[in-house]
Structures are given as structure tokens and as C-alpha cells.
Design a protein around this motif. Sequence first.
Motif, PDB file in Angstrom:
ATOM      1  N   LYS A 195       0.931  -1.062   0.029  1.00 23.13           N
ATOM      2  CA  LYS A 195       0.181   0.020   0.103  1.00 23.13           C
ATOM      3  C   LYS A 195       0.754   0.846  -0.192  1.00 23.13           C
ATOM      4  N   ARG A 196       2.187   1.196   0.719  1.00 19.62           N
ATOM      5  CA  ARG A 196       3.079   1.974   0.524  1.00 19.62           C
ATOM      6  C   ARG A 196       3.035   2.801  -0.914  1.00 19.62           C
ATOM      7  N   LYS A 197       2.468   3.493  -1.823  1.00 19.33           N
ATOM      8  CA  LYS A 197       3.510   4.445  -2.517  1.00 19.33           C
ATOM      9  C   LYS A 197       4.683   4.095  -3.251  1.00 19.33           C
ATOM     10  N   ASN A 198       5.779   4.436  -1.970  1.00 21.57           N
ATOM     11  CA  ASN A 198       6.733   5.059  -2.308  1.00 21.57           C
ATOM     12  C   ASN A 198       7.861   4.038  -1.911  1.00 21.57           C
ATOM     13  N   VAL A 199       8.156   2.679  -1.615  1.00 23.46           N
ATOM     14  CA  VAL A 199       7.637   1.690  -1.697  1.00 23.46           C
ATOM     15  C   VAL A 199       8.471   0.663  -2.996  1.00 23.46           C
ATOM     16  N   ASN A 200       9.243   0.929  -3.680  1.00 26.22           N
ATOM     17  CA  ASN A 200       9.694   0.464  -5.399  1.00 26.22           C
ATOM     18  C   ASN A 200      10.336  -1.181  -4.820  1.00 26.22           C
ATOM     19  N   ILE A 201       9.371  -2.795  -4.959  1.00 22.94           N
ATOM     20  CA  ILE A 201       9.886  -3.923  -4.549  1.00 22.94           C
ATOM     21  C   ILE A 201      10.704  -4.408  -6.553  1.00 22.94           C
ATOM     22  N   LEU A 202      11.689  -4.914  -5.662  1.00 24.68           N
ATOM     23  CA  LEU A 202      12.987  -5.207  -7.049  1.00 24.68           C
ATOM     24  C   LEU A 202      13.204  -6.596  -6.890  1.00 24.68           C
ATOM     25  N   TYR A 203      12.019  -7.188  -7.498  1.00 21.54           N
ATOM     26  CA  TYR A 203      12.044  -8.864  -7.698  1.00 21.54           C
ATOM     27  C   TYR A 203      13.312  -9.436  -8.144  1.00 21.54           C
ATOM     28  N   CYS A 204      13.345 -10.047  -7.617  1.00 19.32           N
ATOM     29  CA  CYS A 204      14.781 -11.292  -8.396  1.00 19.32           C
ATOM     30  C   CYS A 204      16.340 -10.711  -8.631  1.00 19.32           C
ATOM     31  N   SER A 205      16.354  -9.409  -7.671  1.00 22.04           N
ATOM     32  CA  SER A 205      17.830  -8.781  -7.147  1.00 22.04           C
ATOM     33  C   SER A 205      18.602  -8.874  -6.436  1.00 22.04           C
ATOM     34  N   ASN A 206      19.666  -8.165  -6.370  1.00 19.30           N
ATOM     35  CA  ASN A 206      21.041  -8.925  -5.912  1.00 19.30           C
ATOM     36  C   ASN A 206      21.483  -7.160  -6.530  1.00 19.30           C
ATOM     37  N   VAL A 207      22.440  -6.814  -5.475  1.00 21.07           N
ATOM     38  CA  VAL A 207      23.510  -5.647  -5.101  1.00 21.07           C
ATOM     39  C   VAL A 207      24.881  -5.907  -5.600  1.00 21.07           C
ATOM     40  N   ILE A 208      25.767  -5.753  -6.516  1.00 25.64           N
ATOM     41  CA  ILE A 208      26.619  -6.334  -6.840  1.00 25.64           C
ATOM     42  C   ILE A 208      27.579  -5.598  -6.661  1.00 25.64           C
ATOM     43  N   LYS A 209      27.373  -4.045  -6.300  1.00 27.37           N
ATOM     44  CA  LYS A 209      28.452  -2.813  -6.012  1.00 27.37           C
ATOM     45  C   LYS A 209      27.602  -1.709  -5.183  1.00 27.37           C
ATOM     46  N   ILE A 210      28.808  -1.296  -4.513  1.00 31.69           N
ATOM     47  CA  ILE A 210      28.041   0.050  -3.477  1.00 31.69           C
ATOM     48  C   ILE A 210      28.898   1.249  -4.461  1.00 31.69           C
ATOM     49  N   ILE A 211      28.390   2.154  -4.372  1.00 31.73           N
ATOM     50  CA  ILE A 211      29.069   3.250  -5.080  1.00 31.73           C
ATOM     51  C   ILE A 211      29.383   4.107  -4.058  1.00 31.73           C
ATOM     52  N   GLY A 212      30.889   4.765  -3.790  1.00 33.12           N
ATOM     53  CA  GLY A 212      31.374   5.792  -3.385  1.00 33.12           C
ATOM     54  C   GLY A 212      32.804   5.384  -2.405  1.00 33.12           C
ATOM     55  N   ASN A 213      33.205   6.303  -2.506  1.00 37.15           N
ATOM     56  CA  ASN A 213      34.318   6.114  -1.906  1.00 37.15           C
ATOM     57  C   ASN A 213      34.523   6.464   0.267  1.00 37.15           C
ATOM     58  N   ASP A 214      34.010   7.759   0.552  1.00 36.14           N
ATOM     59  CA  ASP A 214      34.085   8.193   1.194  1.00 36.14           C
ATOM     60  C   ASP A 214      32.706   8.266   1.856  1.00 36.14           C
ATOM     61  N   PHE A 215      31.418   7.609   1.595  1.00 39.08           N
ATOM     62  CA  PHE A 215      30.268   7.644   1.712  1.00 39.08           C
ATOM     63  C   PHE A 215      29.572   7.239   1.221  1.00 39.08           C
ATOM     64  N   LEU A 216      28.612   6.898   0.920  1.00 34.30           N
ATOM     65  CA  LEU A 216      27.687   5.822  -0.134  1.00 34.30           C
ATOM     66  C   LEU A 216      27.606   7.117  -1.066  1.00 34.30           C
ATOM     67  N   GLU A 217      26.942   6.636  -2.142  1.00 33.86           N
ATOM     68  CA  GLU A 217      26.438   7.657  -3.139  1.00 33.86           C
ATOM     69  C   GLU A 217      25.381   6.670  -3.914  1.00 33.86           C
ATOM     70  N   GLY A 218      25.830   5.228  -3.823  1.00 37.92           N
ATOM     71  CA  GLY A 218      24.270   4.825  -4.170  1.00 37.92           C
ATOM     72  C   GLY A 218      24.594   3.656  -5.165  1.00 37.92           C
ATOM     73  N   ILE A 219      24.186   2.680  -5.205  1.00 40.99           N
ATOM     74  CA  ILE A 219      24.236   1.213  -5.088  1.00 40.99           C
ATOM     75  C   ILE A 219      24.223   0.484  -7.044  1.00 40.99           C
ATOM     76  N   GLU A 220      24.520  -0.569  -7.331  1.00 43.61           N
ATOM     77  CA  GLU A 220      24.243  -0.864  -8.510  1.00 43.61           C
ATOM     78  C   GLU A 220      23.862  -2.557  -7.849  1.00 43.61           C
ATOM     79  N   ILE A 221      22.784  -3.098  -9.476  1.00 44.98           N
ATOM     80  CA  ILE A 221      21.685  -4.616  -9.077  1.00 44.98           C
ATOM     81  C   ILE A 221      22.099  -4.622  -9.965  1.00 44.98           C
ATOM     82  N   PHE A 222      21.470  -5.937  -9.712  1.00 37.93           N
ATOM     83  CA  PHE A 222      21.884  -7.301 -11.268  1.00 37.93           C
ATOM     84  C   PHE A 222      20.403  -7.988 -11.041  1.00 37.93           C
ATOM     85  N   ASN A 223      19.168  -7.723 -12.031  1.00 38.44           N
ATOM     86  CA  ASN A 223      18.604  -8.586 -11.990  1.00 38.44           C
ATOM     87  C   ASN A 223      18.626  -9.166 -12.746  1.00 38.44           C
ATOM     88  N   HIS A 224      18.670 -10.972 -11.821  1.00 40.65           N
ATOM     89  CA  HIS A 224      19.403 -11.917 -12.440  1.00 40.65           C
ATOM     90  C   HIS A 224      17.826 -13.481 -13.335  1.00 40.65           C
TER      91      HIS A 224
END
Length: 310
Positions: A195-224
Amino acid sequence: MIKKVHNCVIMGSGPAGYSSAIYASRANLNPILFVGPQPGGQLTTTTNIDNYLGFPTGITGVSFIEKCERQAKRFNTKIINKSVSNVYLSDKNKGIHRLFFEKEYIDSRGIIIATGSSPKFLGIEKERKLIGLGVSFCATCDGFFHKEKNVAVVGGGDTALEEANYLSKICKNVYLIVRKNYLKASKALQYRILKRKNVNILYCSNVIKIIGNDFLEGIEIFNHEKKIYTKFLISGLFIAIGHIPNTDIFKNQLYLDDGGYIIVKKGTTITNKPGVFAAGDVQDPNYRQAITSAGSGCMAALDLEKYLSS
């Protein structure tokens, strides 16, 4: 030479351990506290604590633990900067328990176990480096710092959905990253999240990379399933794939539940061994908050005092 038998030995230096030490000290139990492999526990990986009573402007996790240590020392708690490697727990009432550390041991009539739990990691690069710098394991602890920003939660069980639900109330968008093609959480939680409109569910997915050096800036995911790589710019990554209670050395001696958490008598910190008490995350798979851990540390000291005086 007869070795001294102590009244109270505490394992763990988080809020539960230090709280029990303060109460035990004030009860003249002369507690000895073993710091353990991670001094201060998980709180030391939290940048700021804003939800602990009595700190209106917040406090860093490290500073909070330092204050706890100073308070325990003020009441003459003896602190040993080592880890207990093995234990022998007596079955007898008022029996003697033995704790082994390095090539030594210590005997005590009472033990308070406050060894906490450890979060499960994804096992990817920069995950540990950026803990407290965007990577977190507790939404109620760190969610406030990402107010009106985009965040991601990893996991499909009850904990992950509870984290996502909490974050959805304060964050702009919440990406729920689920490894399987379905949610494992209870139907009630699933219904609430859907029911939460701002929650986006990404199924069949894994975080494969964390972006950022001194602090988190983003992530890369892979939909298998679709074989697609996608990058998301986020300020917070909340990993909610479970915790592992630090109870390995108590197996076959204490009653543990299916998740490995120490089972205590309802409403107390009493374990199945006379004179052995458990406090904090090591016996609490549900709340896992600093303030509830401190409360159960107080309970453990009071339970131990009652046991010794009975």
C-alpha cells in the motif's frame, strides 16, 4: 593457592553489558566485565544515536559507549580488554562457572551474557568500509539521517519489510531489493508494504556494487531474471537479511531457539543454568535497540543479585 571465586562476570561491552555492570557494582557484586572482540558492540558502527533517552541533541555511538565505560568504572567495575573463548556452566544451584580466556580462566557464581549479535553481510566490496557512512543495519537507529532522501533496503523477510515500512514514512523513495521472486514476510506486512506508494519492490535482484568512496552515493543491482544491471543513487543502504547471535560457545550448554538466540524465562533474564543470565541482543531477536538492551542489562543484574542472596 586457591583461586578466588567471583560473584559476577559479564561478557560483552554494549549497552546491556555496561548497564548490568553499573547495577551489579552498586549492589556490591564487584563485577568483572570482558570487553569482547568488538568493544562497544554494534553501537560503535552507528554514526549518531538520536533516539536514546537523555541525549536531546544526539550522541555518536562511540561517545555513548565511552560514557558507559566511564560510568561503569566510576562504580569500580573491573574491565578486561579480552574475549572469553570458552565456558563451563555448572548445573548446580550456587555452582561455580568457569570462563576461559587466552591461557587463563576465571571462576564465578554468577554470569551475565551480553555478547550481542552480528548482522549478516552481503559480502561485497566497500560494505564494511561504509558502515555508518550510508550503510546501516538498523532503520530506527539511522533512518532519520536520510529524511526526504532515497534509500534502499535489502531483504524480503519480516525485518526487511518492517525497515522499509518505517523508512517509507520519512524518506522520499524506498527501494526494496529482494533476491527471490516473492516476499517471505508475513501477509500482514506484505499488505502494508504494497500500500506504500513510495516503496518500489525489485524482485529477483541482488546488490552487486556499492558506489562511493568516503560515503555511500549509490548502488548497482543485477536482476538475474531479466539479466539487467541498474544503478540507483541513494543516501542509505539498509541491509536486513538477518542477524546471528553470538552464542557459539554456549551451544550444548544453554537452551537456544532455532535462530541461535538464548532462551530466557519469560519476563526475566534467567537461562536454564542456575546463576547464568542473558541480556540484550543475544536473547532478543525482536527489538534490538540500545535502550531495550540497557533495560535488560539492568534486569540481569537484579536477577543475579536476587539469585545470590536467596
